[in-house]
Enzyme design. Structure first.
Site, PDB file in Angstrom:
ATOM      1  N   PHE A   1      -2.946   0.983   5.046  1.00 51.54           N
ATOM      2  CA  PHE A   1      -3.539   0.294   5.805  1.00 51.54           C
ATOM      3  C   PHE A   1      -2.975   0.008   7.445  1.00 51.54           C
ATOM      4  O   PHE A   1      -3.800   0.462   8.726  1.00 51.54           O
ATOM      5  CB  PHE A   1      -3.632  -1.009   5.353  1.00 51.54           C
ATOM      6  CG  PHE A   1      -5.043  -1.096   4.206  1.00 51.54           C
ATOM      7  CD1 PHE A   1      -5.922  -1.084   4.419  1.00 51.54           C
ATOM      8  CD2 PHE A   1      -3.781  -1.052   2.773  1.00 51.54           C
ATOM      9  CE1 PHE A   1      -6.511  -1.453   2.684  1.00 51.54           C
ATOM     10  CE2 PHE A   1      -4.902  -1.709   1.646  1.00 51.54           C
ATOM     11  CZ  PHE A   1      -6.033  -1.411   2.068  1.00 51.54           C
TER      12      PHE A   1
ATOM     13  N   CYS B   1     -23.415 -12.089 -17.050  1.00 50.99           N
ATOM     14  CA  CYS B   1     -22.596 -11.605 -17.993  1.00 50.99           C
ATOM     15  C   CYS B   1     -23.400 -11.203 -19.575  1.00 50.99           C
ATOM     16  O   CYS B   1     -24.062 -11.327 -19.474  1.00 50.99           O
ATOM     17  CB  CYS B   1     -22.314 -12.964 -18.556  1.00 50.99           C
ATOM     18  SG  CYS B   1     -20.595 -13.643 -19.754  1.00 50.99           S
TER      19      CYS B   1
ATOM     20  N   CYS C   1     -18.016 -18.483 -18.356  1.00 46.67           N
ATOM     21  CA  CYS C   1     -17.401 -18.536 -19.243  1.00 46.67           C
ATOM     22  C   CYS C   1     -15.840 -18.320 -18.647  1.00 46.67           C
ATOM     23  O   CYS C   1     -15.212 -18.022 -19.685  1.00 46.67           O
ATOM     24  CB  CYS C   1     -18.104 -17.858 -20.007  1.00 46.67           C
ATOM     25  SG  CYS C   1     -18.389 -15.826 -20.332  1.00 46.67           S
TER      26      CYS C   1
ATOM     27  N   SER D   1       4.099  -3.620   4.313  1.00 43.00           N
ATOM     28  CA  SER D   1       4.958  -4.504   5.680  1.00 43.00           C
ATOM     29  C   SER D   1       5.321  -5.409   6.027  1.00 43.00           C
ATOM     30  O   SER D   1       6.130  -5.921   7.256  1.00 43.00           O
ATOM     31  CB  SER D   1       3.162  -4.309   7.382  1.00 43.00           C
ATOM     32  OG  SER D   1       2.426  -4.496   7.009  1.00 43.00           O
TER      33      SER D   1
ATOM     34  N   GLY E   1       6.863  -0.290  -0.137  1.00 39.93           N
ATOM     35  CA  GLY E   1       5.508   0.593   0.780  1.00 39.93           C
ATOM     36  C   GLY E   1       5.156  -1.399   1.148  1.00 39.93           C
ATOM     37  O   GLY E   1       3.808  -0.498   1.436  1.00 39.93           O
TER      38      GLY E   1
ATOM     39  N   HIS F   1      -4.760  -9.481  -4.325  1.00 39.47           N
ATOM     40  CA  HIS F   1      -5.213  -9.700  -3.496  1.00 39.47           C
ATOM     41  C   HIS F   1      -6.383  -9.096  -4.777  1.00 39.47           C
ATOM     42  O   HIS F   1      -7.134  -8.681  -4.202  1.00 39.47           O
ATOM     43  CB  HIS F   1      -4.826  -8.505  -2.468  1.00 39.47           C
ATOM     44  CG  HIS F   1      -4.372  -9.205  -1.961  1.00 39.47           C
ATOM     45  ND1 HIS F   1      -3.660  -8.309  -1.182  1.00 39.47           N
ATOM     46  CD2 HIS F   1      -3.901 -10.351  -1.264  1.00 39.47           C
ATOM     47  CE1 HIS F   1      -2.650  -9.130   0.186  1.00 39.47           C
ATOM     48  NE2 HIS F   1      -2.681 -10.012  -0.544  1.00 39.47           N
TER      49      HIS F   1
ATOM     50  N   CYS G   1     -17.473 -14.033 -15.159  1.00 41.80           N
ATOM     51  CA  CYS G   1     -18.235 -14.493 -14.791  1.00 41.80           C
ATOM     52  C   CYS G   1     -17.634 -15.805 -14.769  1.00 41.80           C
ATOM     53  O   CYS G   1     -16.628 -16.820 -15.412  1.00 41.80           O
ATOM     54  CB  CYS G   1     -18.184 -14.321 -16.755  1.00 41.80           C
ATOM     55  SG  CYS G   1     -19.412 -16.305 -17.467  1.00 41.80           S
TER      56      CYS G   1
ATOM     57  N   ALA H   1       0.925  -1.423  -0.045  1.00 43.61           N
ATOM     58  CA  ALA H   1       0.279   0.088  -0.282  1.00 43.61           C
ATOM     59  C   ALA H   1       0.608   1.076  -0.020  1.00 43.61           C
ATOM     60  O   ALA H   1       0.703   2.027  -0.151  1.00 43.61           O
ATOM     61  CB  ALA H   1      -1.301  -0.204   1.239  1.00 43.61           C
TER      62      ALA H   1
END
Length: 373
Positions: free
Chosen positions: A157, A261, A237, A305, A303, A226, A234, A147
């Site tokens: 965070f 979709c 598919c 932790s 950056g 993340h 979808c 972050a």
């Protein structure tokens, strides 16, 4: 929500017992968030504890002997209200089970572990020069982004006034969103420019803000560990949709975004890609990261932790698995991390400053004014 109200003269003349009973009145008001805490901890058995507000902590030593002789204070929380009225202390029993209290209890205290440290200008310049030298010798440099690389435009965070700390309300960028037009940082742009010049082997990011992609960095050399807040997929598919708005819903069930979709022959449910705690990381992104970082001869943490596994261990895979090979690890972060002792180079500086210096050393002083193709 119980909210303390002003008392009339008639109320003030009642007995102490009755006055205490009337101290809190149920009114139409909601808590925006909790600002501070004092008194004892919430406990089903009404056990006492010694939690103090931040204002109390500063004078705790000088007054500890006097306080021990006084009656213990109630367990209360300083609450900010959605109607804009002045914050008030509310007794803990009125907050049990509320979202505001759960959010407060989930947040971290700002302690010595997240105090920001800065290298002096001279030391920072020397360390950045060392990092640039490592880049010149490396053939497979890999980045892990946290972050902190987005800190100039988005809140962190665990950093100072971070979203997961109890001082989040002090963060001026707490409500910032990329969808509001925020642009990639100087560090993002530097990584993209370095990749075009052949200095970047792979990037793994713990951020879902899409700023790496928006900087022009190729998705073919990127692992979004993340997820990405602007993509939905979808379930039938596997078609990926990239949006110009944030796709997750606050009340989403199983990552459903409420859309389907766009292929009429499919119509499958669309789901966001955000990875929450206790959820598995995307298999392909993690597989590629493990492979690239295991073969890296230089890894750079920007950056992060390094508190969340398995991403935190990626920059050190080559050092652990290839003991006879030359591999260097650099951490650029303003706070201490659990991996500081494993780093060959530890830089206490801002990601923008470090990457700008490196880019100027490798690409020239005007690297950021060159229009990217």
């Amino acid at each position: 929500m119980p909210k303390k109200t002003s008392k009339t003269n008639e109320e003030k003349s009642t007995s102490t017992k009755k006055r205490k009973e009337q101290e809190y009145t149920v009114v139409e008001a909601e808590i925006a968030y909790i600002l501070d805490e004092r008194g004892g901890e919430i406990d089903d058995n009404n056990n006492k504890s010694t939690k103090q507000s931040k204002s109390q902590k500063s004078s705790s030593r000088s007054s500890s002997s006097r306080r021990s002789k006084r009656q213990k204070t109630k367990h209360e929380f300083l609450c900010a209200w959605t109607d804009g009225e002045e914050p008030q202390w509310v007794e803990a029993k009125y907050l049990k089970g509320t979202p505001a209290l759960e959010e407060w209890q989930d947040k971290e205290e700002e302690d010595d572990d997240i105090i920001e440290e800065f290298d002096s200008k001279k030391v920072l310049k020397e360390k950045c020069a060392s990092l640039a030298t490592l880049f010149k010798a490396a053939k497979r440099p890999c980045f892990l982004l946290g972050a902190g690389i987005s800190a100039p435009v988005l809140p962190t965070f665990r950093g100072k006034n971070g979203l997961w700390t109890k001082d989040a309300h002090k963060n001026e960028k707490a409500d910032a969103k990329v969808s509001d037009g925020l642009q990639p940082t100087l560090a993002h742009r530097a990584i993209t420019a370095l990749e075009k010049a052949g200095y970047v082997y792979w990037v793994a990011t713990q951020n879902y803000d899409d700023l790496s992609v928006r900087s022009g960095y190729p998705e073919s050399k990127l692992s979004e560990l993340h997820g990405n807040i602007f993509t939905e997929t979808c379930e039938k598919c596997n078609t990926l949709y990239r949006r110009d708005f944030e796709v997750p819903l606050d009340d989403s069930q199983n990552h459903e975004t409420g859309r389907n979709c766009e292929d009429e022959s499919c119509g499958g449910i669309l789901r966001d890609s955000i990875i929450h705690f206790d959820e598995a990381l995307p298999w392909h992104d993690l597989k590629m990261s493990n492979a690239k970082f295991s073969g890296a001869d230089l890894t750079i943490v920007l950056g992060s932790s390094l508190n969340v596994e398995p991403a935190a261990g990626l920059p050190f895979k080559a050092k652990y698995r290839r003991k006879n090979a030359v591999s260097h690890a650099c951490i650029v972060n303003l706070q201490k991390t659990p991996y500081d002792e494993d780093a060959d180079l530890l830089i206490r500086g801002k990601c923008d400053d470090v990457m700008d210096f490196v880019a100027k050393e490798l690409l020239g002083k005007d690297w950021d004014v060159i229009e990217l193709e």
